[in-house]
Design a protein around this motif. Structure first.
Motif, PDB file in Angstrom:
ATOM      1  N   TYR A  60       4.699   8.860  10.165  1.00 35.98           N
ATOM      2  CA  TYR A  60       4.792   9.522  11.467  1.00 35.98           C
ATOM      3  C   TYR A  60       6.246   9.957  11.590  1.00 35.98           C
ATOM      4  CZ  TYR A  60       4.379  10.218  16.535  1.00 35.98           C
ATOM      5  OH  TYR A  60       4.379  10.735  17.813  1.00 35.98           O
ATOM      6  N   GLU A  61       6.502  11.133  11.041  1.00 38.51           N
ATOM      7  CA  GLU A  61       7.865  11.606  10.830  1.00 38.51           C
ATOM      8  C   GLU A  61       8.654  11.762  12.125  1.00 38.51           C
ATOM      9  OE1 GLU A  61      10.097  14.867   8.035  1.00 38.51           O
ATOM     10  OE2 GLU A  61       8.232  15.488   9.017  1.00 38.51           O
ATOM     11  N   ALA A  62       8.022  12.238  13.175  1.00 42.77           N
ATOM     12  CA  ALA A  62       8.730  12.475  14.433  1.00 42.77           C
ATOM     13  C   ALA A  62       9.366  11.194  14.979  1.00 42.77           C
ATOM     14  CB  ALA A  62       7.782  13.067  15.471  1.00 42.77           C
ATOM     15  N   GLU A  63       8.754  10.048  14.667  1.00 40.82           N
ATOM     16  CA  GLU A  63       9.279   8.768  15.147  1.00 40.82           C
ATOM     17  C   GLU A  63       9.801   7.897  14.006  1.00 40.82           C
ATOM     18  OE1 GLU A  63       9.808   7.813  18.218  1.00 40.82           O
ATOM     19  OE2 GLU A  63       8.919   9.595  19.123  1.00 40.82           O
ATOM     20  N   ASP A  64       9.907   8.498  12.802  1.00 42.83           N
ATOM     21  CA  ASP A  64      10.467   7.794  11.647  1.00 42.83           C
ATOM     22  C   ASP A  64       9.801   6.448  11.373  1.00 42.83           C
ATOM     23  OD1 ASP A  64      12.337   9.633  10.659  1.00 42.83           O
ATOM     24  OD2 ASP A  64      13.800   9.048  12.171  1.00 42.83           O
ATOM     25  N   PHE A  65       8.476   6.437  11.421  1.00 44.27           N
ATOM     26  CA  PHE A  65       7.754   5.189  11.156  1.00 44.27           C
ATOM     27  C   PHE A  65       6.775   5.414  10.014  1.00 44.27           C
ATOM     28  CE2 PHE A  65       4.898   1.608  12.037  1.00 44.27           C
ATOM     29  CZ  PHE A  65       5.838   0.593  12.156  1.00 44.27           C
ATOM     30  N   LEU A  66       6.799   4.500   9.053  1.00 37.78           N
ATOM     31  CA  LEU A  66       6.017   4.639   7.833  1.00 37.78           C
ATOM     32  C   LEU A  66       5.083   3.451   7.669  1.00 37.78           C
ATOM     33  CD1 LEU A  66       5.855   6.429   5.200  1.00 37.78           C
ATOM     34  CD2 LEU A  66       7.449   4.801   4.208  1.00 37.78           C
ATOM     35  N   VAL A  67       3.834   3.729   7.291  1.00 33.36           N
ATOM     36  CA  VAL A  67       2.838   2.698   7.000  1.00 33.36           C
ATOM     37  C   VAL A  67       2.432   2.878   5.550  1.00 33.36           C
ATOM     38  CG1 VAL A  67       0.549   1.784   7.566  1.00 33.36           C
ATOM     39  CG2 VAL A  67       2.000   2.747   9.386  1.00 33.36           C
ATOM     40  N   ILE A  68       2.405   1.781   4.799  1.00 38.20           N
ATOM     41  CA  ILE A  68       2.015   1.837   3.393  1.00 38.20           C
ATOM     42  C   ILE A  68       0.782   0.966   3.197  1.00 38.20           C
ATOM     43  CG2 ILE A  68       2.724   1.446   1.003  1.00 38.20           C
ATOM     44  CD1 ILE A  68       5.631   1.786   1.945  1.00 38.20           C
ATOM     45  N   MET A  69      -0.233   1.566   2.573  1.00 33.44           N
ATOM     46  CA  MET A  69      -1.525   0.917   2.356  1.00 33.44           C
ATOM     47  C   MET A  69      -1.887   0.949   0.869  1.00 33.44           C
ATOM     48  SD  MET A  69      -2.526   0.298   5.544  1.00 33.44           S
ATOM     49  CE  MET A  69      -4.272  -0.036   5.363  1.00 33.44           C
ATOM     50  N   GLU A  70      -2.758   0.022   0.472  1.00 30.62           N
ATOM     51  CA  GLU A  70      -3.255   0.030  -0.899  1.00 30.62           C
ATOM     52  C   GLU A  70      -4.744  -0.290  -0.898  1.00 30.62           C
ATOM     53  OE1 GLU A  70      -2.615  -2.303  -5.125  1.00 30.62           O
ATOM     54  OE2 GLU A  70      -0.926  -2.164  -3.741  1.00 30.62           O
ATOM     55  N   GLU A  71      -5.495   0.502  -1.658  1.00 29.75           N
ATOM     56  CA  GLU A  71      -6.925   0.273  -1.780  1.00 29.75           C
ATOM     57  C   GLU A  71      -7.169  -0.852  -2.775  1.00 29.75           C
ATOM     58  OE1 GLU A  71     -10.959   2.588  -3.234  1.00 29.75           O
ATOM     59  OE2 GLU A  71      -9.243   3.778  -2.552  1.00 29.75           O
ATOM     60  N   VAL A  72      -7.836  -1.885  -2.286  1.00 27.45           N
ATOM     61  CA  VAL A  72      -8.302  -2.986  -3.116  1.00 27.45           C
ATOM     62  C   VAL A  72      -9.784  -3.095  -2.765  1.00 27.45           C
ATOM     63  CG1 VAL A  72      -8.027  -5.416  -3.739  1.00 27.45           C
ATOM     64  CG2 VAL A  72      -6.039  -4.102  -2.982  1.00 27.45           C
ATOM     65  N   THR A  73     -10.576  -2.265  -3.439  1.00 24.14           N
ATOM     66  CA  THR A  73     -11.971  -2.073  -3.092  1.00 24.14           C
ATOM     67  C   THR A  73     -12.687  -3.410  -2.909  1.00 24.14           C
ATOM     68  OG1 THR A  73     -11.902  -0.052  -4.387  1.00 24.14           O
ATOM     69  CG2 THR A  73     -14.075  -0.857  -3.805  1.00 24.14           C
ATOM     70  N   PRO A  74     -13.424  -3.582  -1.826  1.00 26.02           N
ATOM     71  CA  PRO A  74     -13.835  -2.585  -0.835  1.00 26.02           C
ATOM     72  C   PRO A  74     -12.893  -2.508   0.364  1.00 26.02           C
ATOM     73  CG  PRO A  74     -15.035  -4.586  -0.409  1.00 26.02           C
ATOM     74  CD  PRO A  74     -14.120  -4.862  -1.589  1.00 26.02           C
ATOM     75  N   ASP A  75     -11.698  -3.010   0.212  1.00 24.29           N
ATOM     76  CA  ASP A  75     -10.793  -3.084   1.347  1.00 24.29           C
ATOM     77  C   ASP A  75      -9.581  -2.175   1.189  1.00 24.29           C
ATOM     78  OD1 ASP A  75     -12.401  -5.108   2.532  1.00 24.29           O
ATOM     79  OD2 ASP A  75     -11.407  -6.629   1.316  1.00 24.29           O
ATOM     80  N   TYR A  76      -8.887  -2.034   2.283  1.00 27.27           N
ATOM     81  CA  TYR A  76      -7.677  -1.233   2.367  1.00 27.27           C
ATOM     82  C   TYR A  76      -6.621  -2.150   2.969  1.00 27.27           C
ATOM     83  CZ  TYR A  76      -5.639   3.528   2.702  1.00 27.27           C
ATOM     84  OH  TYR A  76      -4.910   4.684   2.523  1.00 27.27           O
ATOM     85  N   ILE A  77      -5.721  -2.628   2.148  1.00 26.29           N
ATOM     86  CA  ILE A  77      -4.776  -3.663   2.542  1.00 26.29           C
ATOM     87  C   ILE A  77      -3.498  -3.043   3.116  1.00 26.29           C
ATOM     88  CG2 ILE A  77      -3.435  -5.656   1.710  1.00 26.29           C
ATOM     89  CD1 ILE A  77      -6.467  -6.046   1.493  1.00 26.29           C
ATOM     90  N   ILE A  78      -3.050  -3.584   4.236  1.00 24.22           N
ATOM     91  CA  ILE A  78      -1.758  -3.170   4.784  1.00 24.22           C
ATOM     92  C   ILE A  78      -0.680  -3.827   3.930  1.00 24.22           C
ATOM     93  CG2 ILE A  78      -0.184  -3.276   6.748  1.00 24.22           C
ATOM     94  CD1 ILE A  78      -2.629  -3.344   8.577  1.00 24.22           C
ATOM     95  N   ILE A  79       0.098  -3.002   3.251  1.00 27.37           N
ATOM     96  CA  ILE A  79       1.194  -3.514   2.431  1.00 27.37           C
ATOM     97  C   ILE A  79       2.419  -3.756   3.305  1.00 27.37           C
ATOM     98  CG2 ILE A  79       2.759  -3.006   0.500  1.00 27.37           C
ATOM     99  CD1 ILE A  79      -0.205  -3.593  -0.299  1.00 27.37           C
ATOM    100  N   THR A  80       2.807  -2.751   4.049  1.00 29.12           N
ATOM    101  CA  THR A  80       3.954  -2.891   4.941  1.00 29.12           C
ATOM    102  C   THR A  80       4.019  -1.716   5.898  1.00 29.12           C
ATOM    103  OG1 THR A  80       6.317  -3.466   5.007  1.00 29.12           O
ATOM    104  CG2 THR A  80       5.670  -1.694   3.486  1.00 29.12           C
ATOM    105  N   SER A  81       4.941  -1.801   6.814  1.00 28.94           N
ATOM    106  CA  SER A  81       5.284  -0.687   7.690  1.00 28.94           C
ATOM    107  C   SER A  81       6.718  -0.916   8.115  1.00 28.94           C
ATOM    108  CB  SER A  81       4.368  -0.620   8.916  1.00 28.94           C
ATOM    109  OG  SER A  81       4.634  -1.702   9.779  1.00 28.94           O
TER     110      SER A  81
END
Length: 165
Positions: free
Chosen positions: A120-141
Motif C-alpha cells: 500500500y504505497e501511499a501509506e508505505d505499508f507492505l504485507v508479505i505472504m507465502e502460499e503453503v497449500t492449502p494455506d496462505y501464511i502471513i510472513i510479515t508486514s
C-alpha cells in the motif's frame, strides 16, 4: 473497510506499549486473523498461533509478535510502534489487493521461497505472504520508514513488472 479509511489503531502509541495497549493490539490481531478467518485467491489466510519465544512476548502467538516487533541491530526483536499500530491494516490491504493503490508482485527469496508482496504505497505499508497449500501464511508486514527501503521495494516491483512483459 476501505483503504482510505485506515488509521493508526492507538493514537499516541509510545516506544514501549503499556499492558493495555499491547492487549488492544492483540485483540485487533485476534479479531482479524483468529476469530474472523478469510481467504485470498481461494487460500485460507493463516497465522502461526504457537507461543513466541521472544522475551517479553512469550504469552502471545508467534505471528502476532513478528507483526509488532522488528529485528534490532543487535539481532533481538524489539517493539516497533509503526508496525504494531498498523496490524489491523493487513487484512484490509489483502482484501483490497485488486485496488490500484495496492502494488502486488511476486519475488523469489534467497532461499527459493516465492512470496507475494502487497504494498500500500501511499501509506508505505507492505504485507508479505507465502502460499503453503492449502494455506496462505502471513510472513510479515511493516512500515517502510526510509527512502533506501522505499527504493529497494520499488526496484523489486519494477523487476517483477519487467519479467511479466
Amino acid at each position: 473497510m476501505e483503504l482510505n479509511e485506515l488509521e493508526e489503531l492507538i493514537v499516541g502509541l509510545g516506544i514501549e506499549p503499556t499492558d493495555d495497549e499491547l492487549e488492544e493490539l492483540y485483540e485487533a490481531f485476534e479479531d482479524g486473523f483468529v476469530n474472523n478467518q478469510f481467504t485470498v485467491n481461494g487460500l485460507n489466510v493463516k497465522v502461526i498461533l504457537h507461543n513466541s519465544k521472544v522475551e517479553g512476548y512469550v504469552e502471545y502467538p508467534e505471528t502476532f509478535v513478528h507483526l509488532i516487533t522488528r529485528k534490532s541491530k543487535s539481532g533481538h526483536r524489539v517493539f516497533d510502534r509503526n508496525r504494531a499500530n498498523r496490524v489491523h491494516w493487513i487484512k484490509c490491504i489483502l482484501q483490497n489487493r485488486d485496488e490500484e493503490e495496492v502494488l502486488c508482485f511476486k519475488h523469489t527469496e534467497g532461499n527459493g521461497a516465492i512470496r507475494d508482496y502487497y504494498w500500500y504505497e501511499a501509506e508505505d505499508f507492505l504485507v508479505i505472504m507465502e502460499e503453503v497449500t492449502p494455506d496462505y501464511i502471513i510472513i510479515t508486514s511493516f512500515y517502510i520508514d526510509d527512502n533506501y527501503n522505499r527504493n529497494y521495494y520499488r526496484k523489486k516491483y519494477e523487476a517483477y513488472l519487467k519479467n511479466q512483459a
